[in-house]
Design a protein around this motif. Structure first.
Motif, PDB file in Angstrom:
ATOM      1  N   VAL A 162       0.816  -1.223   0.000  1.00  0.00           N
ATOM      2  CA  VAL A 162       0.000   0.000   0.000  1.00  0.00           C
ATOM      3  C   VAL A 162       0.845   1.266   0.000  1.00  0.00           C
ATOM      4  O   VAL A 162       0.308   2.374   0.092  1.00  0.00           O
ATOM      5  CB  VAL A 162      -0.961   0.035   1.214  1.00  0.00           C
ATOM      6  CG1 VAL A 162      -1.946  -1.117   1.156  1.00  0.00           C
ATOM      7  CG2 VAL A 162      -0.204   0.017   2.536  1.00  0.00           C
ATOM      8  N   ALA A 173     -13.167   9.130 -13.381  1.00  0.00           N
ATOM      9  CA  ALA A 173     -14.128   8.043 -13.576  1.00  0.00           C
ATOM     10  C   ALA A 173     -15.465   8.356 -12.902  1.00  0.00           C
ATOM     11  O   ALA A 173     -16.502   7.812 -13.280  1.00  0.00           O
ATOM     12  CB  ALA A 173     -13.560   6.749 -13.016  1.00  0.00           C
ATOM     13  N   ILE A 174     -15.439   9.223 -11.909  1.00  0.00           N
ATOM     14  CA  ILE A 174     -16.675   9.567 -11.186  1.00  0.00           C
ATOM     15  C   ILE A 174     -17.399  10.719 -11.885  1.00  0.00           C
ATOM     16  O   ILE A 174     -18.620  10.791 -11.876  1.00  0.00           O
ATOM     17  CB  ILE A 174     -16.348   9.959  -9.722  1.00  0.00           C
ATOM     18  CG1 ILE A 174     -15.699   8.769  -9.001  1.00  0.00           C
ATOM     19  CG2 ILE A 174     -17.589  10.434  -8.978  1.00  0.00           C
ATOM     20  CD1 ILE A 174     -15.147   9.107  -7.632  1.00  0.00           C
ATOM     21  N   ALA A 175     -16.621  11.616 -12.496  1.00  0.00           N
ATOM     22  CA  ALA A 175     -17.173  12.843 -13.084  1.00  0.00           C
ATOM     23  C   ALA A 175     -18.093  13.554 -12.082  1.00  0.00           C
ATOM     24  O   ALA A 175     -19.281  13.742 -12.329  1.00  0.00           O
ATOM     25  CB  ALA A 175     -17.939  12.523 -14.373  1.00  0.00           C
ATOM     26  N   ASP A 203     -17.001   7.306  -3.424  1.00  0.00           N
ATOM     27  CA  ASP A 203     -15.623   7.054  -3.017  1.00  0.00           C
ATOM     28  C   ASP A 203     -14.730   7.088  -4.246  1.00  0.00           C
ATOM     29  O   ASP A 203     -15.128   6.664  -5.329  1.00  0.00           O
ATOM     30  CB  ASP A 203     -15.497   5.668  -2.366  1.00  0.00           C
ATOM     31  CG  ASP A 203     -16.150   5.654  -0.999  1.00  0.00           C
ATOM     32  OD1 ASP A 203     -16.244   6.728  -0.374  1.00  0.00           O
ATOM     33  OD2 ASP A 203     -16.581   4.568  -0.569  1.00  0.00           O
ATOM     34  N   ASP A 219     -12.163  -1.287  -6.489  1.00  0.00           N
ATOM     35  CA  ASP A 219     -11.996   0.055  -7.053  1.00  0.00           C
ATOM     36  C   ASP A 219     -12.430   0.098  -8.518  1.00  0.00           C
ATOM     37  O   ASP A 219     -13.044   1.068  -8.968  1.00  0.00           O
ATOM     38  CB  ASP A 219     -10.537   0.495  -6.947  1.00  0.00           C
ATOM     39  CG  ASP A 219     -10.154   0.904  -5.524  1.00  0.00           C
ATOM     40  OD1 ASP A 219     -11.067   1.179  -4.724  1.00  0.00           O
ATOM     41  OD2 ASP A 219      -8.952   0.931  -5.216  1.00  0.00           O
ATOM     42  N   GLN A 256      -4.945  -6.196  -0.313  1.00  0.00           N
ATOM     43  CA  GLN A 256      -3.990  -6.257  -1.414  1.00  0.00           C
ATOM     44  C   GLN A 256      -3.694  -7.701  -1.831  1.00  0.00           C
ATOM     45  O   GLN A 256      -2.771  -7.955  -2.598  1.00  0.00           O
ATOM     46  CB  GLN A 256      -2.691  -5.530  -1.032  1.00  0.00           C
ATOM     47  CG  GLN A 256      -2.889  -4.093  -0.581  1.00  0.00           C
ATOM     48  CD  GLN A 256      -3.661  -3.244  -1.567  1.00  0.00           C
ATOM     49  OE1 GLN A 256      -3.549  -3.437  -2.770  1.00  0.00           O
ATOM     50  NE2 GLN A 256      -4.458  -2.314  -1.075  1.00  0.00           N
ATOM     51  N   ASN A 261      -8.513   8.679 -11.286  1.00  0.00           N
ATOM     52  CA  ASN A 261      -9.550   7.966 -10.523  1.00  0.00           C
ATOM     53  C   ASN A 261     -10.781   8.843 -10.300  1.00  0.00           C
ATOM     54  O   ASN A 261     -11.909   8.348 -10.264  1.00  0.00           O
ATOM     55  CB  ASN A 261      -8.977   7.487  -9.183  1.00  0.00           C
ATOM     56  CG  ASN A 261      -8.082   6.272  -9.349  1.00  0.00           C
ATOM     57  OD1 ASN A 261      -8.337   5.418 -10.192  1.00  0.00           O
ATOM     58  ND2 ASN A 261      -7.018   6.195  -8.574  1.00  0.00           N
ATOM     59  N   LYS A 314     -18.697   2.374 -12.242  1.00  0.00           N
ATOM     60  CA  LYS A 314     -20.088   2.505 -11.773  1.00  0.00           C
ATOM     61  C   LYS A 314     -20.828   1.198 -12.038  1.00  0.00           C
ATOM     62  O   LYS A 314     -21.988   1.162 -12.484  1.00  0.00           O
ATOM     63  CB  LYS A 314     -20.796   3.671 -12.440  1.00  0.00           C
ATOM     64  CG  LYS A 314     -20.148   5.027 -12.157  1.00  0.00           C
ATOM     65  CD  LYS A 314     -20.960   6.158 -12.733  1.00  0.00           C
ATOM     66  CE  LYS A 314     -20.414   7.520 -12.364  1.00  0.00           C
ATOM     67  NZ  LYS A 314     -19.198   7.905 -13.060  1.00  0.00           N
ATOM     68  N   VAL A 342     -16.107   0.220  -8.740  1.00  0.00           N
ATOM     69  CA  VAL A 342     -16.580   1.557  -8.348  1.00  0.00           C
ATOM     70  C   VAL A 342     -16.356   2.532  -9.506  1.00  0.00           C
ATOM     71  O   VAL A 342     -17.235   3.307  -9.879  1.00  0.00           O
ATOM     72  CB  VAL A 342     -15.836   2.039  -7.073  1.00  0.00           C
ATOM     73  CG1 VAL A 342     -16.108   3.521  -6.812  1.00  0.00           C
ATOM     74  CG2 VAL A 342     -16.272   1.216  -5.863  1.00  0.00           C
ATOM     75  N   LYS A 343     -15.165   2.446 -10.067  1.00  0.00           N
ATOM     76  CA  LYS A 343     -14.789   3.347 -11.160  1.00  0.00           C
ATOM     77  C   LYS A 343     -15.733   3.213 -12.346  1.00  0.00           C
ATOM     78  O   LYS A 343     -16.115   4.177 -12.986  1.00  0.00           O
ATOM     79  CB  LYS A 343     -13.386   2.962 -11.619  1.00  0.00           C
ATOM     80  CG  LYS A 343     -12.399   4.088 -11.691  1.00  0.00           C
ATOM     81  CD  LYS A 343     -11.174   3.566 -12.393  1.00  0.00           C
ATOM     82  CE  LYS A 343      -9.928   3.845 -11.621  1.00  0.00           C
ATOM     83  NZ  LYS A 343      -8.731   3.405 -12.306  1.00  0.00           N
ATOM     84  N   ALA A 350     -11.564   5.669  -6.218  1.00  0.00           N
ATOM     85  CA  ALA A 350     -10.780   4.425  -6.255  1.00  0.00           C
ATOM     86  C   ALA A 350      -9.370   4.686  -5.722  1.00  0.00           C
ATOM     87  O   ALA A 350      -8.865   5.800  -5.799  1.00  0.00           O
ATOM     88  CB  ALA A 350     -10.719   3.904  -7.687  1.00  0.00           C
ATOM     89  N   GLU A 351      -8.766   3.639  -5.197  1.00  0.00           N
ATOM     90  CA  GLU A 351      -7.423   3.710  -4.616  1.00  0.00           C
ATOM     91  C   GLU A 351      -7.369   4.761  -3.503  1.00  0.00           C
ATOM     92  O   GLU A 351      -6.437   5.568  -3.425  1.00  0.00           O
ATOM     93  CB  GLU A 351      -6.371   4.011  -5.685  1.00  0.00           C
ATOM     94  CG  GLU A 351      -6.267   2.912  -6.729  1.00  0.00           C
ATOM     95  CD  GLU A 351      -5.077   3.073  -7.668  1.00  0.00           C
ATOM     96  OE1 GLU A 351      -4.505   2.053  -8.042  1.00  0.00           O
ATOM     97  OE2 GLU A 351      -4.752   4.227  -8.013  1.00  0.00           O
ATOM     98  N   GLY A 352      -8.382   4.696  -2.661  1.00  0.00           N
ATOM     99  CA  GLY A 352      -8.482   5.674  -1.581  1.00  0.00           C
ATOM    100  C   GLY A 352      -7.326   5.608  -0.605  1.00  0.00           C
ATOM    101  O   GLY A 352      -7.102   6.550   0.164  1.00  0.00           O
ATOM    102  N   HIS A 353      -6.596   4.511  -0.607  1.00  0.00           N
ATOM    103  CA  HIS A 353      -5.484   4.393   0.339  1.00  0.00           C
ATOM    104  C   HIS A 353      -4.208   5.034  -0.195  1.00  0.00           C
ATOM    105  O   HIS A 353      -3.210   5.086   0.506  1.00  0.00           O
ATOM    106  CB  HIS A 353      -5.220   2.905   0.629  1.00  0.00           C
ATOM    107  CG  HIS A 353      -4.918   2.094  -0.591  1.00  0.00           C
ATOM    108  ND1 HIS A 353      -5.867   1.814  -1.557  1.00  0.00           N
ATOM    109  CD2 HIS A 353      -3.781   1.517  -1.027  1.00  0.00           C
ATOM    110  CE1 HIS A 353      -5.320   1.094  -2.519  1.00  0.00           C
ATOM    111  NE2 HIS A 353      -4.056   0.899  -2.227  1.00  0.00           N
TER     112      HIS A 353
END
Lengths: 457, 508
Positions: free
Chosen positions: A29, A384-386, A349, B127, B146, A381, B133, B130-131, A351-354
């Motif tokens: 991570v 992708a949400i826009a 959220d 992720d 991971q 990332n 949708k 989510v990306k 993506a790859e929030g960490h």
């Protein structure tokens, strides 16, 4: 060595390093390891380098300094660690060791000291912003750190946080005190934030007033010491932090405030560990502990308070970014999201929030290349949400992200302010409220009712 | 083990064919990739390779055949307590597929499957959905976020939710055999430009080969299809807690009918006190006993009281259109588990405040989290071994194994920590042995404890379903010799030079 680090602290670092049992969760991570796969740019690699450095009692090797400098101090490793290693302590001591050994070149030392001084002195920062404006185009074109500083000073997001004039405080939404535990707070203005993000503090004042919480004015704007601590200037950081401890400690002891509201999570993550910073200080230890207990992120405070809903923001899609100092430094993730949802936002959220956005205090100035790659990754990332807006609880992240993502940015408290009757954050002035998704009926979910037959529930 | 000269020549060849970034013999790299949490020394590899495609894996395997160098493929190497990133024997070349083969190749929304490379992690897949949708969700594990989605499935790992049988969700693989040949399984083997059924049907013509590539060393799986489920509009977790150790008997008998009829769509977990609580605290008596004794019952009861949990906690989830829609099922399950007067229903509001239960709720929501693995610091020193048998879903049998296991752990001065992940007919017994790997005496006890547990279960007719690398040879030795010979014969056929992971799962 310039200023030896006390043996007790070195022992603390050795103990922290000794806790590592090689699970390897941290490696997977670590943003810098993810980018380049370089073992010495992973927490495990840095552990070994730090242990060697401390054991040698000699000035650090150049390679060691390079790998330690590349660490963001994001603490993603600490969150994932199965053994509970206190990486924060370890990296702070390592940085202090590097600085006190004076192995850096004179220009490097001067630059780092200059950045630390600039960002922790509102007066200097304000002056430089005015004087530097005519030269900003030129500075931006420079390579390296100076150019990075220039590009940061011209980040699109900065416009979102400039003040609108002194805030007109609204009347509380209820005549009753919001809670017996929370009637008055001190508001941390922040050094850089008081200049670059004044609107955030204005929004916080408006929201707190609306909720019936009084903001007790401080006798000045004190620096919490976070910036200098992370740069390894521990002595200076402690001096700064001591002023805060004395000031807020007195206010708490006198019952003048119930809490310290923090709108900059980078500061919050340090203030909430003041007890550790002053653990050996007979004079300030107790006050530091009480300040650490009283410091609360604004989102945590607001999540418990009654606020009116203006419905001007209904349905706005928020890409919520977890600042590392919130997610890893303070382990606050649920409250901001719950608060935003309560205020009528749709929260997505990222993506790859960490993975850090690359801001990390002064990292985007001192390590511009690595920082830019992380910023671009975060922006991709978000793309992708826009979203309608990107939100976070830390000014630094929002400025950094605004350089790479073409969406409005706003601090969480600005969004709460807007949703409870305040002005729309910049870039959202023309937003037209959307109906929130209807609550599903008992039998048929909303998607199916709308003709979506991809699944059946 | 290959000699130094062969290794050197192999590294040079790989470097020349695939680029210097495809292989490393760096000191730090070799040290890190040899680390693990099991009894026994770290197992330093000879080199670590980082292929970026099936073709690159094929070239690696062909070079390994030329120089007689053994390869040990890993996905992301996050299977802590089962071997981590280390090879089964020292001196093998670890092939880290996770570093550069981490692409989500396809997400098919209509047929609800994804096609992934070995480096795609639970977090990355979450992720990705989510990306996009996406309307799909993954079955998260209690393991590290991971960890590899594919690696977990190939090792017959499990997860939470209705698609918890990760091995069962595998459909359609691409494999580089030990000979260097590349095959596509199932309908993927059709000589055609397109393969419409490759990742949707297991009912292709001829033998079903995919099982051969799970828990084995016959080939390197470079991509596979995995089924994922549509995300429900509402997921309602439920929790019950039972006060006494022997309540497992009735718990298992209560769960079985719910799973046989699939009344509850998710796997149902019956988890003991310490397995849950250890995620949030450390052994309170470790300093006092020096780790030589199992936690006392008094201390265990005190922890139960502190967390509001009994000896066993049952968890599962319902899916539905809304909370109201699932309420009738929930009411029936509440009546079911509380009828005897021993089970206590834990309402969601209460569960949300109990850290170990919050971890489960996230897992049922398909959100990966590292929370449960915080249990690994229950004792200092970082030693962890997973003991993973399966027991039939009969209360009296489950309880008999439970009492025997608890006694064996006590005899070895270690805690009994288990989560029974219950399906309709069998439960995976996820036992964690946490010990101080820095203490040679405690390590020896942990090793002896694992072997004693394995012998106890085998003596009663129960085999493990998965095993740490250090014990794979031992378990293979528990089998009938004809089966072992059959495994070896397949190995000779598909990997004539014994290139891929010799010794993995006891197969040479």
């Amino acid at each position: 060595m310039h200023a030896p680090i006390p043996i007790t602290r070195l022992d603390q670092a050795r103990a922290a390093a000794g806790e590592c049992v090689h699970f390897g969760f941290c490696t997977a991570v670590c943003p810098t390891y993810i980018l380049d796969g370089e073992e010495n740019d992973s927490p495990r690699g840095r552990f070994v380098l730090i242990k060697e450095m401390l054991a040698s009692k000699a000035p650090p090797r150049r390679a060691t300094v390079v790998h330690l400098d590349r660490c963001l101090s994001c603490l993603s490793c600490e969150t994932s660690c199965g053994a509970g290693v206190n990486y924060r302590v370890l990296i702070d001591i390592a940085r202090e060791y590097v600085e006190s050994s004076r192995v850096r070149s004179l220009p490097d030392r001067l630059f780092r000291s200059g950045v630390a001084a600039l960002l922790t002195s509102p007066r200097m920062l304000r002056g430089l912003r005015i004087l530097g404006k005519p030269l900003s185009g030129l500075v931006c074109a420079l390579p390296g750190r100076l150019g990075a500083l220039g590009r940061l000073a011209n980040a699109p997001g900065l416009a979102a946080f400039s003040p609108r004039g002194a805030p007109v405080l609204p009347a509380p939404c209820s005549r009753e005190a919001p809670s017996p535990q929370l009637r008055s707070v001190a508001l941390l203005e922040g050094c850089a934030q008081s200049v670059l993000g004044a609107e955030i503090n204005c929004a916080a004042r408006r929201v707190l007033a609306r909720a019936g919480v009084r903001v007790v004015e401080s006798r000045g704007n004190f620096c919490c010491g976070a910036m200098k601590l992370h740069l390894g200037f521990r002595e200076q950081a402690i001096k700064q932090a001591a002023r805060c401890v004395r000031h807020w400690g007195e206010m708490l002891a006198a019952g003048a405030i119930d809490a310290i509201a923090v709108t900059t999570s980078g500061c919050g993550s340090v203030i909430r560990h003041y007890d550790e910073l002053f653990a050996d200080d007979a004079e300030l230890g107790q006050a530091a502990a009480s300040v650490a207990r009283a410091a609360r992120d604004i989102s945590v405070i607001l999540a418990e308070l009654p606020l009116p809903l203006a419905n001007t923001n209904s349905g706005a899609l928020v890409a919520y970014h977890d600042a590392c100092s919130m997610k890893h430094g303070q382990r606050i993730t649920r409250e901001p999201r719950a608060l935003l949802r309560k205020m009528g936002y749709v929260v997505a959220d990222i993506a790859e929030g960490h993975i850090c956005c690359g801001s990390a205090g002064t990292y985007n100035i001192l390590q511009p290349e690595m920082s830019a790659r992380l910023g671009q990754r975060k922006a991709a990332n978000i793309e992708a949400i826009a979203p309608d807006v990107i939100a976070a609880g830390n000014l630094g992240c929002l400025i950094q992200i605004s350089r790479f993502a073409e969406y409005p940015v706003a601090h969480t408290v600005q969004l709460v302010d807007w949703a409870s009757g305040g002005p729309a954050p910049r870039g959202l002035e023309g937003f037209v409220p959307r109906p929130l998704a209807q609550e599903a009926s008992a039998e048929v979910p909303a998607a199916e009712a709308n003709g979506d037959n991809s699944a059946f529930w | 083990m290959a000699n130094e000269e062969s290794i050197r020549a192999f590294v040079q060849a790989v470097s020349g064919e695939l680029g210097s970034e495809a292989i490393s013999t760096g000191e730090e790299v070799l040290t890190r990739y040899g680390e693990h949490t099991l009894p026994g020394p770290d197992l330093r590899p000879a080199a670590v390779a980082f292929p970026d495609s099936t073709q690159a894996v094929q070239k690696l395997v062909l070079a390994a055949n030329r120089y007689r160098v053994p390869l040990y493929p890993i996905s992301t190497g996050q299977n802590i307590g089962l071997g981590s990133r280390s090879s089964v024997r020292a001196g093998q070349v670890v092939v880290d597929l996770g570093r550069r083969m981490s692409r989500v190749i396809e997400v098919n929304e209509a047929l609800a499957y994804c096609v992934v490379e070995p480096g795609v992690t639970f977090q990355a897949m979450y992720d990705e959905l989510v990306k996009r949708k996406s309307k799909l969700m993954i079955s998260a594990t209690a393991g590290p976020p991971q960890g590899s989605l594919l690696g977990n499935a190939l090792d017959k790992g499990g997860g939470s939710g209705a698609y918890a049988d990760h091995f069962g969700t595998l459909c359609g693989m691409e494999v580089v055999l030990g000979s260097g040949d590349v095959i596509r399984t199932g309908d993927g083997s059709l000589e055609s430009a397109s393969h419409l059924n490759w990742h949707v049907s297991k009912y292709s013509f001829g033998p079903y080969l995919e099982g051969l590539f799970t828990q084995s060393n016959y080939g390197i799986v470079t991509r596979a299809g995995m089924w994922v489920m549509p995300r429900p509009p509402h997921i309602e977790s439920f929790f019950f807690t039972f006060p006494d150790d022997t309540d497992l008997h009735q718990i298992v008998d209560l769960i079985r009918p719910l799973k046989l009829s699939n009344f509850v769509p998710t796997q149902i977990r019956a988890t003991n006190d310490l397995y849950l609580i250890a995620a949030d605290c450390v052994h309170p008596e470790y300093g006092q006993s020096g780790g030589k004794k199992q936690i006392t019952d008094e201390a265990r009861r005190a922890l139960q009281k502190r967390y509001g949990l009994g000896s066993w906690t049952v968890s599962g989830a319902f899916y539905g259109a809304s909370r109201q829609a699932v309420q009738p099922q929930l009411d029936r399950v509440i009546a079911h588990f509380t009828r005897s007067g021993k089970g206590r229903f834990i309402a969601l509001e209460e569960a949300n405040e109990i850290a170990p239960l919050r971890i489960s709720m996230n897992s049922y929501e398909g959100v990966p989290g590292e929370g449960e693995l915080k249990m690994l610091r229950w004792r200092p020193g970082g030693g962890t071994i997973w003991f993973l048998p399966r027991t039939p879903m009969i209360g009296s049998v489950a309880n008999e194994f439970h009492l025997a296991s608890r006694g064996i752990c006590r005899d070895h001065g270690l805690e009994y920590m288990v989560s029974n992940v219950c399906g309709p007919r069998f439960a995976r017994g996820v036992h964690t042995l946490v010990y101080n790997r820095g203490d040679a005496e405690e390590t020896a006890r942990a090793d002896a404890c694992y072997r004693a547990l394995a012998l106890e279960f085998a003596g009663k007719g129960v085999f493990v379903g998965r095993a740490p690398t250090a014990y794979q040879g031992f378990h293979q030795g528990q089998r009938m010799s004809a089966f072992v010979e059959a495994c070896a014969a397949i190995k000779r056929a598909l990997d004539p030079n014994g290139i891929i992971a010799p010794g993995k799962y006891g197969i040479d």
